[in-house]
Design an enzyme around this catalytic site. Structure first.
Site, PDB file in Angstrom:
ATOM      1  N   ARG A 129     125.636 -24.658  35.465  1.00 49.48           N
ATOM      2  CA  ARG A 129     124.948 -25.885  35.691  1.00 49.48           C
ATOM      3  C   ARG A 129     125.872 -26.883  36.729  1.00 49.48           C
ATOM      4  NH1 ARG A 129     126.587 -31.542  34.875  1.00 49.48           N
ATOM      5  NH2 ARG A 129     124.793 -33.005  34.579  1.00 49.48           N
ATOM      6  N   VAL A 130     125.223 -27.442  37.772  1.00 48.96           N
ATOM      7  CA  VAL A 130     126.009 -28.144  38.832  1.00 48.96           C
ATOM      8  C   VAL A 130     125.107 -29.609  38.619  1.00 48.96           C
ATOM      9  CG1 VAL A 130     126.284 -28.865  40.999  1.00 48.96           C
ATOM     10  CG2 VAL A 130     126.312 -26.281  40.564  1.00 48.96           C
ATOM     11  N   GLY A 131     126.222 -30.637  38.358  1.00 48.44           N
ATOM     12  CA  GLY A 131     125.950 -32.134  38.051  1.00 48.44           C
ATOM     13  C   GLY A 131     125.544 -32.799  39.269  1.00 48.44           C
ATOM     14  N   ASP A 132     125.735 -34.065  39.260  1.00 51.78           N
ATOM     15  CA  ASP A 132     125.376 -34.836  40.677  1.00 51.78           C
ATOM     16  C   ASP A 132     126.866 -35.166  41.157  1.00 51.78           C
ATOM     17  OD1 ASP A 132     126.349 -36.358  38.243  1.00 51.78           O
ATOM     18  OD2 ASP A 132     126.599 -38.140  39.443  1.00 51.78           O
ATOM     19  N   THR A 188     133.500 -38.775  34.118  1.00 55.97           N
ATOM     20  CA  THR A 188     133.675 -38.324  35.494  1.00 55.97           C
ATOM     21  C   THR A 188     134.637 -39.395  36.124  1.00 55.97           C
ATOM     22  OG1 THR A 188     131.603 -37.340  35.988  1.00 55.97           O
ATOM     23  CG2 THR A 188     132.310 -38.175  38.039  1.00 55.97           C
ATOM     24  N   THR A 212     128.685 -42.030  37.722  1.00 58.65           N
ATOM     25  CA  THR A 212     129.080 -41.237  36.487  1.00 58.65           C
ATOM     26  C   THR A 212     128.048 -41.165  35.752  1.00 58.65           C
ATOM     27  OG1 THR A 212     130.116 -43.097  35.247  1.00 58.65           O
ATOM     28  CG2 THR A 212     131.613 -41.940  36.729  1.00 58.65           C
ATOM     29  N   GLY A 213     127.919 -40.330  34.665  1.00 54.59           N
ATOM     30  CA  GLY A 213     126.811 -40.359  33.587  1.00 54.59           C
ATOM     31  C   GLY A 213     125.881 -39.396  33.830  1.00 54.59           C
TER      32      GLY A 213
HETATM   33  N1  ASP Z   1     127.712 -37.113  36.132  1.00 50.23           N
HETATM   34  C1  ASP Z   1     128.567 -35.948  35.210  1.00 50.23           C
HETATM   35  C2  ASP Z   1     127.668 -34.909  35.619  1.00 50.23           C
HETATM   36  O1  ASP Z   1     126.605 -34.906  35.312  1.00 50.23           O
HETATM   37  C3  ASP Z   1     129.129 -36.260  33.905  1.00 50.23           C
HETATM   38  C4  ASP Z   1     129.427 -37.653  33.515  1.00 50.23           C
HETATM   39  O2  ASP Z   1     129.769 -38.312  34.656  1.00 50.23           O
HETATM   40  O3  ASP Z   1     129.436 -38.044  32.408  1.00 50.23           O
HETATM   41  O4  ASP Z   1     128.229 -33.768  35.614  1.00 50.23           O
END
Ligand code: ASP
Length: 358
Positions: free
Chosen positions: A240-243, A212, A263-264
């Site tokens: 799916r919705v992420g953060d 991200t 991120t993550g």
């Molecule tokens: N945080 C992002 C999500 O969960 C993915 C990422 O940053 O790797 O969609």
């Protein structure tokens, strides 16, 4: 034989990929603090590659000529989003399990205490710009899916196929290795001699398997803005919705304090309201660096009773209103980095790893 590839493997195999420089154990805390000493205006991104550099340089042009933090952040985020080589953000991002690129983005303006976001947005290369318009031209905060696309269309955004050939091939390779009980992949009678490698080894040049970008900036007037934009977790479930588009999780900005982005593994970031937590910690007097580490600690503390061996992959970046920076990641062997542009020029600043051995 096809390998069955579990989601668990995925997280372990990919943890730490693309996090930049190797561990530099000699780096003392005081040296890290020295490098993080702040000045404003400033613009930072969690992207530490060439595109990250280009992004903050473009944002810097705006800031140094007296432009707003919001404009600088949007400009920088767009540069990362349209890079087709980046498989984690915008155009070229890895798709969901159905092969569809669904983008999430959020924007926040500390000056006006406004926020906007889009989730599961398809076919638009620059979701951060759509999120900015949600923030500035609606009384809502979050638009999703078809509604977000309709909104983007109404504002004249061009619809384009976001799935590059490279991202499509990676997705197909993933699909072929997902299970032994479907018909994807080479014919069964050839599978023994084929000796297929794992799909991530087929694409060694891929920088991230998930990722991200966060862009945070402070302008000459001390106004703070931020954006988080992503194609999300690759091969995620449809819808799916992420953060990243969740205000307080993937992004938070407070003009009186500073800003933070994540991120993550987004699921943990949502549950912990991590960006909001980091900003609150800075308000309590913690440095951006300490606040990022506090957030990682808070996440592992909560998992301790459930699974003490679980250390999810997250990376946080933060700035306070003085332009001081922080960056920390949960685990791995590579020091996390962030790109910073201020009056001192461009630099890639090292952060810390909370659990280097994991
Ligand atoms: N945080 C992002 C999500 O969960 C993915 C990422 O940053 O790797 O969609």
């Amino acid at each position: 034989m096809k390998k069955h590839f579990t989601r668990r493997d995925f997280f372990f195999k990919t943890a730490g990929i693309g996090t930049g420089a190797f561990l530099f154990p000699g780096l003392s805390t005081s040296l890290i603090q020295e490098r993080q000493r702040g000045s404003i205006p400033v613009i930072v991104t969690s992207h530490f590659n060439e595109t990250g550099k280009n992004a903050v340089e473009a944002g810097w042009e705006i800031l140094q000529s007296g432009g707003s933090a919001v404009d600088a952040v949007e400009k920088a985020a767009n540069i990362i989003e349209i890079d087709p080589e980046d498989n984690t953000v915008g155009y070229g991002g890895l798709p969901n399990e159905k092969g569809v690129v669904q983008l999430d983005a959020s924007f926040m303006d500390g000056k006006t205490y406004s926020a906007g976001a889009v989730a599961c947005l398809e076919n638009i290369k620059t979701p951060s710009s759509v999120a900015r318009l949600v923030m500035e031209r609606t009384d809502h905060v979050l638009l999703t899916g078809e509604g977000a696309l309709e909104f983007a269309r109404a504002w004249g955004f061009k619809e384009e196929n976001l799935l590059t050939d490279k991202a499509r091939k990676i997705w197909l390779r993933w699909k072929e290795e997902l299970s032994q009980s479907d018909d994807w992949g080479v014919p069964e009678h050839l599978q023994d001699i084929e000796k297929k490698e794992s799909y991530w080894r087929d694409f060694p040049d891929i920088e991230h398997w998930y990722g991200t970008t966060n862009v945070l900036a402070i302008d000459r007037n001390g106004n703070i803005a931020g954006c988080t934009t992503t194609s999300g977790l690759s091969f995620k479930l449809n819808g799916r919705v992420g953060d990243s588009p969740i205000i307080g999780a993937g992004l938070y900005v407070d003009n009186e304090v500073g800003a933070a982005g994540a991120t993550g593994r987004g699921e943990d970031v949502i549950k912990s309201c991590a960006s909001y937590f980091i900003v609150l910690r800075m308000k309590e007097g913690r440095t951006p660096q300490q606040a990022c580490e506090d957030a990682l600690q808070m996440i592992t503390d909560r998992y301790k009773k459930v699974n003490p061996g679980f250390f999810p992959s997250e990376k946080f970046i933060a700035i306070n209103k003085f332009g001081e920076t922080g960056c920390a990641t949960m685990k791995g062997s590579r020091i996390p980095q962030m790109s910073v542009r201020n009056t001192k020029g461009f630099s890639r600043i090292d952060g810390t790893i909370l659990y280097p051995g994991k």
